[in-house]
Design a protein around this motif. Structure first.
Motif, PDB file in Angstrom:
ATOM      1  N   GLY A  48     -44.360 -28.996  14.225  1.00 30.10           N
ATOM      2  CA  GLY A  48     -43.497 -29.899  13.373  1.00 30.10           C
ATOM      3  C   GLY A  48     -42.529 -29.232  12.276  1.00 30.10           C
ATOM      4  O   GLY A  48     -42.119 -30.008  11.815  1.00 30.10           O
ATOM      5  N   ALA A  49     -42.814 -27.972  12.022  1.00 28.50           N
ATOM      6  CA  ALA A  49     -41.929 -27.529  10.792  1.00 28.50           C
ATOM      7  C   ALA A  49     -40.378 -27.706  11.241  1.00 28.50           C
ATOM      8  O   ALA A  49     -39.767 -27.782  10.365  1.00 28.50           O
ATOM      9  N   CYS A  50     -40.100 -27.679  12.173  1.00 27.34           N
ATOM     10  CA  CYS A  50     -38.616 -27.830  12.626  1.00 27.34           C
ATOM     11  C   CYS A  50     -38.157 -29.185  12.646  1.00 27.34           C
ATOM     12  O   CYS A  50     -36.926 -29.450  13.020  1.00 27.34           O
ATOM     13  N   THR A  51     -38.610 -30.114  12.262  1.00 30.76           N
ATOM     14  CA  THR A  51     -38.362 -31.659  12.360  1.00 30.76           C
ATOM     15  C   THR A  51     -37.204 -31.881  11.638  1.00 30.76           C
ATOM     16  O   THR A  51     -37.220 -31.550  10.512  1.00 30.76           O
ATOM     17  N   VAL A  52     -36.287 -32.529  12.199  1.00 29.90           N
ATOM     18  CA  VAL A  52     -35.051 -33.169  11.844  1.00 29.90           C
ATOM     19  C   VAL A  52     -34.849 -34.467  12.183  1.00 29.90           C
ATOM     20  O   VAL A  52     -35.552 -35.036  13.015  1.00 29.90           O
ATOM     21  N   MET A  53     -33.773 -35.193  11.829  1.00 30.20           N
ATOM     22  CA  MET A  53     -33.745 -36.708  12.254  1.00 30.20           C
ATOM     23  C   MET A  53     -32.143 -36.378  13.313  1.00 30.20           C
ATOM     24  O   MET A  53     -31.164 -35.821  12.686  1.00 30.20           O
ATOM     25  N   VAL A  54     -32.532 -36.882  14.374  1.00 31.42           N
ATOM     26  CA  VAL A  54     -31.197 -37.426  15.404  1.00 31.42           C
ATOM     27  C   VAL A  54     -31.171 -38.729  15.527  1.00 31.42           C
ATOM     28  O   VAL A  54     -31.915 -39.527  16.235  1.00 31.42           O
ATOM     29  N   ASP A  55     -29.814 -39.172  14.882  1.00 33.04           N
ATOM     30  CA  ASP A  55     -29.742 -40.705  15.264  1.00 33.04           C
ATOM     31  C   ASP A  55     -30.721 -41.399  14.618  1.00 33.04           C
ATOM     32  O   ASP A  55     -31.289 -42.449  15.227  1.00 33.04           O
ATOM     33  N   GLY A  56     -31.179 -40.968  13.595  1.00 32.18           N
ATOM     34  CA  GLY A  56     -32.115 -41.873  12.787  1.00 32.18           C
ATOM     35  C   GLY A  56     -33.871 -41.488  13.169  1.00 32.18           C
ATOM     36  O   GLY A  56     -34.532 -41.857  12.401  1.00 32.18           O
ATOM     37  N   LYS A  57     -34.070 -40.804  14.203  1.00 34.05           N
ATOM     38  CA  LYS A  57     -35.237 -40.629  14.733  1.00 34.05           C
ATOM     39  C   LYS A  57     -35.728 -38.907  14.639  1.00 34.05           C
ATOM     40  O   LYS A  57     -35.063 -38.113  14.732  1.00 34.05           O
ATOM     41  N   ALA A  58     -37.041 -38.966  14.270  1.00 37.24           N
ATOM     42  CA  ALA A  58     -37.472 -37.783  13.762  1.00 37.24           C
ATOM     43  C   ALA A  58     -37.460 -36.967  15.325  1.00 37.24           C
ATOM     44  O   ALA A  58     -38.295 -37.252  16.238  1.00 37.24           O
ATOM     45  N   VAL A  59     -37.194 -35.827  15.341  1.00 37.29           N
ATOM     46  CA  VAL A  59     -37.305 -34.780  16.574  1.00 37.29           C
ATOM     47  C   VAL A  59     -37.611 -33.389  16.141  1.00 37.29           C
ATOM     48  O   VAL A  59     -37.391 -32.941  14.919  1.00 37.29           O
ATOM     49  N   ARG A  60     -38.111 -32.832  17.081  1.00 34.66           N
ATOM     50  CA  ARG A  60     -38.343 -31.280  16.959  1.00 34.66           C
ATOM     51  C   ARG A  60     -37.304 -30.672  17.327  1.00 34.66           C
ATOM     52  O   ARG A  60     -36.797 -30.375  18.522  1.00 34.66           O
ATOM     53  N   ALA A  61     -36.621 -29.777  16.414  1.00 35.15           N
ATOM     54  CA  ALA A  61     -35.328 -29.434  16.760  1.00 35.15           C
ATOM     55  C   ALA A  61     -35.731 -28.082  17.768  1.00 35.15           C
ATOM     56  O   ALA A  61     -34.594 -27.396  18.225  1.00 35.15           O
ATOM     57  N   CYS A  62     -36.647 -27.623  17.703  1.00 35.25           N
ATOM     58  CA  CYS A  62     -36.860 -26.293  18.649  1.00 35.25           C
ATOM     59  C   CYS A  62     -36.898 -26.594  20.048  1.00 35.25           C
ATOM     60  O   CYS A  62     -36.925 -26.052  21.010  1.00 35.25           O
ATOM     61  N   LEU A  63     -37.125 -28.066  20.269  1.00 41.80           N
ATOM     62  CA  LEU A  63     -37.281 -28.594  21.944  1.00 41.80           C
ATOM     63  C   LEU A  63     -36.037 -29.238  22.394  1.00 41.80           C
ATOM     64  O   LEU A  63     -36.111 -29.788  23.267  1.00 41.80           O
ATOM     65  N   MET A  64     -35.000 -29.235  21.269  1.00 42.90           N
ATOM     66  CA  MET A  64     -33.756 -29.953  21.732  1.00 42.90           C
ATOM     67  C   MET A  64     -32.751 -28.999  21.813  1.00 42.90           C
ATOM     68  O   MET A  64     -32.753 -28.062  20.763  1.00 42.90           O
ATOM     69  N   LEU A  65     -31.931 -28.746  22.832  1.00 43.67           N
ATOM     70  CA  LEU A  65     -30.875 -27.941  22.771  1.00 43.67           C
ATOM     71  C   LEU A  65     -29.660 -28.332  21.886  1.00 43.67           C
ATOM     72  O   LEU A  65     -29.323 -29.446  21.686  1.00 43.67           O
ATOM     73  N   ALA A  66     -29.080 -27.335  21.444  1.00 44.79           N
ATOM     74  CA  ALA A  66     -27.917 -27.739  20.361  1.00 44.79           C
ATOM     75  C   ALA A  66     -26.656 -28.430  21.230  1.00 44.79           C
ATOM     76  O   ALA A  66     -26.510 -29.454  20.377  1.00 44.79           O
ATOM     77  N   VAL A  67     -26.729 -28.248  22.293  1.00 42.88           N
ATOM     78  CA  VAL A  67     -25.587 -28.978  23.196  1.00 42.88           C
ATOM     79  C   VAL A  67     -26.024 -30.598  23.172  1.00 42.88           C
ATOM     80  O   VAL A  67     -25.002 -31.354  23.617  1.00 42.88           O
ATOM     81  N   GLN A  68     -27.202 -30.759  23.302  1.00 40.87           N
ATOM     82  CA  GLN A  68     -27.606 -32.264  23.470  1.00 40.87           C
ATOM     83  C   GLN A  68     -27.239 -33.011  22.013  1.00 40.87           C
ATOM     84  O   GLN A  68     -27.439 -34.259  22.132  1.00 40.87           O
ATOM     85  N   ALA A  69     -27.095 -32.289  20.971  1.00 40.11           N
ATOM     86  CA  ALA A  69     -26.803 -32.838  19.780  1.00 40.11           C
ATOM     87  C   ALA A  69     -25.248 -33.439  19.759  1.00 40.11           C
ATOM     88  O   ALA A  69     -24.738 -34.003  19.060  1.00 40.11           O
ATOM     89  N   GLN A  70     -24.309 -33.028  20.863  1.00 37.57           N
ATOM     90  CA  GLN A  70     -23.133 -33.406  20.844  1.00 37.57           C
ATOM     91  C   GLN A  70     -22.908 -35.091  20.486  1.00 37.57           C
ATOM     92  O   GLN A  70     -23.588 -35.734  21.259  1.00 37.57           O
ATOM     93  N   GLY A  71     -21.930 -35.385  19.493  1.00 36.15           N
ATOM     94  CA  GLY A  71     -21.762 -36.775  19.137  1.00 36.15           C
ATOM     95  C   GLY A  71     -22.730 -37.539  18.407  1.00 36.15           C
ATOM     96  O   GLY A  71     -22.865 -38.473  18.087  1.00 36.15           O
ATOM     97  N   CYS A  72     -23.922 -36.756  18.122  1.00 36.99           N
ATOM     98  CA  CYS A  72     -25.074 -37.405  17.400  1.00 36.99           C
ATOM     99  C   CYS A  72     -24.924 -37.144  15.873  1.00 36.99           C
ATOM    100  O   CYS A  72     -24.055 -36.632  15.351  1.00 36.99           O
ATOM    101  N   ALA A  73     -25.747 -37.917  15.168  1.00 31.98           N
ATOM    102  CA  ALA A  73     -25.731 -38.013  13.629  1.00 31.98           C
ATOM    103  C   ALA A  73     -27.033 -37.188  13.404  1.00 31.98           C
ATOM    104  O   ALA A  73     -28.318 -37.363  13.754  1.00 31.98           O
ATOM    105  N   VAL A  74     -26.928 -35.738  12.980  1.00 33.37           N
ATOM    106  CA  VAL A  74     -28.140 -34.873  12.768  1.00 33.37           C
ATOM    107  C   VAL A  74     -28.275 -35.028  11.272  1.00 33.37           C
ATOM    108  O   VAL A  74     -27.329 -34.821  10.582  1.00 33.37           O
TER     109      VAL A  74
END
Ligand code: FES
Ligand code: FES
Length: 157
Positions: A48-74
């Protein structure tokens, strides 16, 4: 490896960059955007150390690809306090309850708690405690975190 142009909102500002297809959002935020408050521990979704918010939800940024953040609010921990430096309520309560020791796990925990307390449904202390249970603290400072959860739920002053 293919490289892609990406753009998303990062802590309220437009972020534009390039990322290889397999680059994690965590690596991109740290290396391309310089947001080193996104900590990397296990890099496979467990700590959980890498947790950020993406579109208001907590997500583990190590499990999400950078390209998947296209157009999102991080949002990262760097964007949690107000622009004048006033701490977010979650940060203030964590501080007042001495809910951190070395601080490695703290940004991720703060983002998880902030996503919940800013959500549409007011979380109770049990929900907040359960959410904290998804984070590993190497310093085992869980008692302060539990007190913080109860305060954020409104159960304690
Ligand atoms: S570094 Fe992402 S969950 Fe551990
Ligand atoms: S305060 Fe050190 S890892 Fe949690």
């Amino acid at each position: 490896m293919s490289e892609h142009a990406i753009s998303f909102t990062l802590n309220g500002h437009l972020h534009e960059g390039r990322a290889e297809a397999r680059t994690s959002l965590a690596d991109h935020l740290r290396q391309a955007a310089g947001h080193c408050g996104v900590h990397l521990g296990c890099e496979h979704g467990a700590c959980g150390a890498c947790t950020v918010m993406v579109d208001g939800k907590a997500v583990r940024a190590c499990l999400m690809l950078a390209v998947q953040a296209q157009g999102c609010a991080v949002r990262t921990v760097e964007g949690l306090a107000a622009s004048d430096g006033t701490l977010h309520r979650v940060q203030q309560v964590l501080r007042e309850e001495h809910a951190l020791q070395c601080g490695f796990c703290t940004p991720g925990i703060a983002m998880t708690l902030a996503a919940l307390v800013e959500g549409e449904t007011r979380p109770d202390a049990q929900a907040l405690e359960q959410a904290i249970g998804g984070h590993l603290c190497r310093c085992t400072g869980y008692q302060g975190l539990r007190r913080a959860a109860h305060r954020l739920a409104g159960d304690a002053p």
